[in-house]
Design an enzyme around this catalytic site. Structure first.
Site, mmCIF file in Angstrom:
data_model
loop_
_atom_site.group_PDB
_atom_site.id
_atom_site.type_symbol
_atom_site.label_atom_id
_atom_site.label_comp_id
_atom_site.label_asym_id
_atom_site.label_seq_id
_atom_site.Cartn_x
_atom_site.Cartn_y
_atom_site.Cartn_z
ATOM 1 N N ARG A 211 0.777 -1.084 0.013
ATOM 2 C CA ARG A 211 0.082 0.135 -0.079
ATOM 3 C C ARG A 211 0.787 1.287 0.044
ATOM 4 O O ARG A 211 1.409 1.571 1.092
ATOM 5 C CB ARG A 211 -1.067 -0.079 1.160
ATOM 6 C CG ARG A 211 -1.823 1.348 1.403
ATOM 7 C CD ARG A 211 -3.117 1.142 2.234
ATOM 8 N NE ARG A 211 -2.802 0.985 3.558
ATOM 9 C CZ ARG A 211 -3.592 1.158 4.564
ATOM 10 N NH1 ARG A 211 -4.886 1.253 4.200
ATOM 11 N NH2 ARG A 211 -3.171 0.945 5.786
ATOM 12 N N ASP B 158 -3.640 2.852 13.796
ATOM 13 C CA ASP B 158 -2.990 3.544 12.553
ATOM 14 C C ASP B 158 -3.518 5.164 12.393
ATOM 15 O O ASP B 158 -4.450 5.537 13.193
ATOM 16 C CB ASP B 158 -2.778 2.750 11.267
ATOM 17 C CG ASP B 158 -4.132 2.803 10.601
ATOM 18 O OD1 ASP B 158 -5.261 3.452 10.817
ATOM 19 O OD2 ASP B 158 -4.045 1.532 9.649
#
EC number: 2.3.3.9
Length: 535
Positions: free
Chosen positions: A165, A449
């Protein structure tokens, strides 16, 4: 600094960085930036224009100009390569070295190697993550802890397939300058991994696979597709080798799922349904819309809320209609070694969430910790059996309207002092860790996150803007937030100990938090001002 072709490397020395930042790789990055950087800038401007239109009208709808794509039943995405046909469990985590080994060994089908929300863009992480990816692809990655514990790749079971990602379109990489301007972070992350690993991955029976975050339109997907096509041609990689799964984590993207798959169809693999970033986007897009778009405590907003249910069911129907995989959301729980009761309660919730996803037709789901791989796999095994996925479940019973996607008012729950405190505490702890170089942080038995910090600060901004009253009767104000900040920081200091607390950048974290949670004008992404505070 040293200059290669048209690109300047402004970052410091990183261990083994010379293996990644070769003249040839940097020349490839410069070419990506020169070809696609201006279009990225235009698309960011288009984002702002579209948001302004929503602010004026209070409306968002499916695009009339792309109706033909949605109505055409004939097109499909490219068939999946062999190592992406079964994705029932995917583990996510940053590309730091220990995580790389543990994720590959976890028993998950896929490792989402995260250069975005679980990673901080400190230069050492940007380059070091690419070093670790190159080693992981070549199966020569290992790790030894300071305490002498060794981690190496297992040889008694398959390793997870790597899906990378990169950063979203909105972030720059200021340590790489092309024509004197910062490079697009997404192009840097993609370009380095593709340049060093695409051919090697194909030789090993895999391929260059990506998760694409934070997109807001099919035009942004078109740009990614053009990047992939150019990169394949430029490096003599067979056309269609790239496979991309798109995170539908913004509210405008939810209205363009089919168009996004269409633009990427020769490179598409699937779509993913998340929670925190999607809710963060809802707040951001409709921050001017008043009480009808005010969300209750974030932990009360589950995937069974009406607007979230509409979003996930539409995603499954869209994906399977086009032969793409529908990937479920994150199980962020970190099992406790000391508290079996906490584990029992949390794992029951994880199981129920995964059963909902598998029952709805999702082809797999995410976990944040290796201990959750078995429970997720068990749930999907029970539904899939010997099948690698459930693409045949077309969900033709689903018919989702724009009004259902935007029915935030029907979300059950309330705004509580406990929820406000949790948002403040988690945001401060996360931001202190992020500024210190760690983007995947264990807080209150959850792996957090940047998405968690985004929804936390956005809720506070929204509650203040709408004079929301807590369950205690108090109205959420900046003064109340300041008082709770003081109290929560005192608790954190007591928990960590004075020495550890004082060594961490909590004061800078507080200043950053107040910039993005309490300012009159809403900041689109906290990671942008946060980036200015590092290195």
């Amino acid at each position: 600094m040293h200059i290669v072709v048209d690109i300047t490397v402004a970052g410091g020395q990183v261990e083994r960085g010379e293996e990644i930042l070769t003249d040839e790789a940097l020349a490839f990055l410069a070419e990506l930036q020169q070809r696609f950087g201006a279009r990225r800038d235009e698309l960011l401007a288009a984002r702002r224009e579209r948001r302004a239109e929503v602010a004026r009208t209070g409306r968002l709808d499916f695009l009339p100009q792309t109706r033909q794509i949605r109505d055409d039943p004939s097109w499909r995405v490219a068939p999946a390569p062999a190592d992406l046909t079964d994705r029932r469990v995917e583990i996510t985590g940053p590309t730091e070295r220990k995580m790389t080994v543990n994720a590959l060994n976890s028993g998950a089908n896929v490792w989402l190697a995260d250069l975005e929300d679980a990673n901080t863009p400190h230069w050492a992480n940007v380059v070091g993550g690419q070093v670790n990816l190159a080693d992981a692809v070549r199966r020569k990655v290992s790790f030894s802890s300071p305490e002498g514990k060794s981690y190496s790749l297992r040889d008694d079971a398959p390793l997870a397939t790597i899906v990378v990602r990169p950063r979203g379109w909105h972030l720059d990489e200021r340590h790489l300058l092309v024509d004197g301007r910062p490079m697009v972070g997404a192009l840097a992350d993609f370009g380095l991994h593709f340049f060093h690993n695409a051919a090697e991955l194909l030789a090993r029976g895999s391929g260059p696979y990506f998760y694409l975050p934070k997109m807001e339109s099919h035009l942004e997907a078109r740009l990614w597709n053009d990047v992939f096509t150019f990169a394949e041609e430029r490096l003599d990689i067979p056309a269609g080798s790239v496979r991309a799964t798109v995170l539908i984590e913004t509210i405008p993207a939810a209205f363009e799922m089919e168009e996004i798959l269409y633009e990427l169809r020769e490179h598409a693999s699937g779509l993913n349904a998340g929670r925190w970033d999607y809710l963060f986007s809802l707040i951001k897009y409709f921050r001017d819309a008043g009480p009808d778009f005010v969300l209750p405590d974030r932990n009360a907003v589950t995937m069974t809320a009406p607007c979230m249910r509409a979003y996930t069911e539409l995603l499954v129907r869209t994906c399977h209609r086009r032969g793409a995989f529908a990937m479920g959301g994150m199980a962020a729980f970190i099992p406790s070694r000391r508290n079996p009761q906490v584990n029992e309660t949390a794992l029951a919730k994880v199981r129920a969430d995964k059963e909902r996803e598998a029952g709805d037709g999702f082809d797999g789901s995410w976990v944040a910790h290796p201990d959750l791989v078995p429970i997720c796999k068990q749930v999907f095994d029970a539904v899939l059996g010997d099948r690698p996925n459930q693409l045949e479940r077309l969900r033709e019973d689903v018919d989702v309207t724009a009004a259902q996607l935007l029915d935030v008012k029907a979300t059950p729950g309330e705004v509580t002092e406990e929820g406000l405190r949790n948002n403040i505490s988690v945001a401060l702890q996360y931001l202190a860790s992020w500024l210190g170089g760690n983007g995947a942080v264990a807080i209150f038995n959850l792996m957090e996150d940047a998405a968690t910090a985004e929804i936390s600060r956005s809720q506070i901004w929204q509650w203040i803007a709408n004079n929301v009253r807590l369950d205690t009767g108090e109205v959420v104000t900046a003064d109340l937030v300041h008082r709770i900040e003081d109290e929560e920081l005192a608790r954190i200091r007591e928990t960590l100990g004075a020495e550890a607390f004082d060594a961490a950048p909590f004061q800078s974290a507080r200043e950053l938090f107040e910039t993005v949670a309490l300012a009159e004008h809403y900041a689109d992404f906290l990671t942008v001002p946060a980036y200015e505070r590092i290195d």
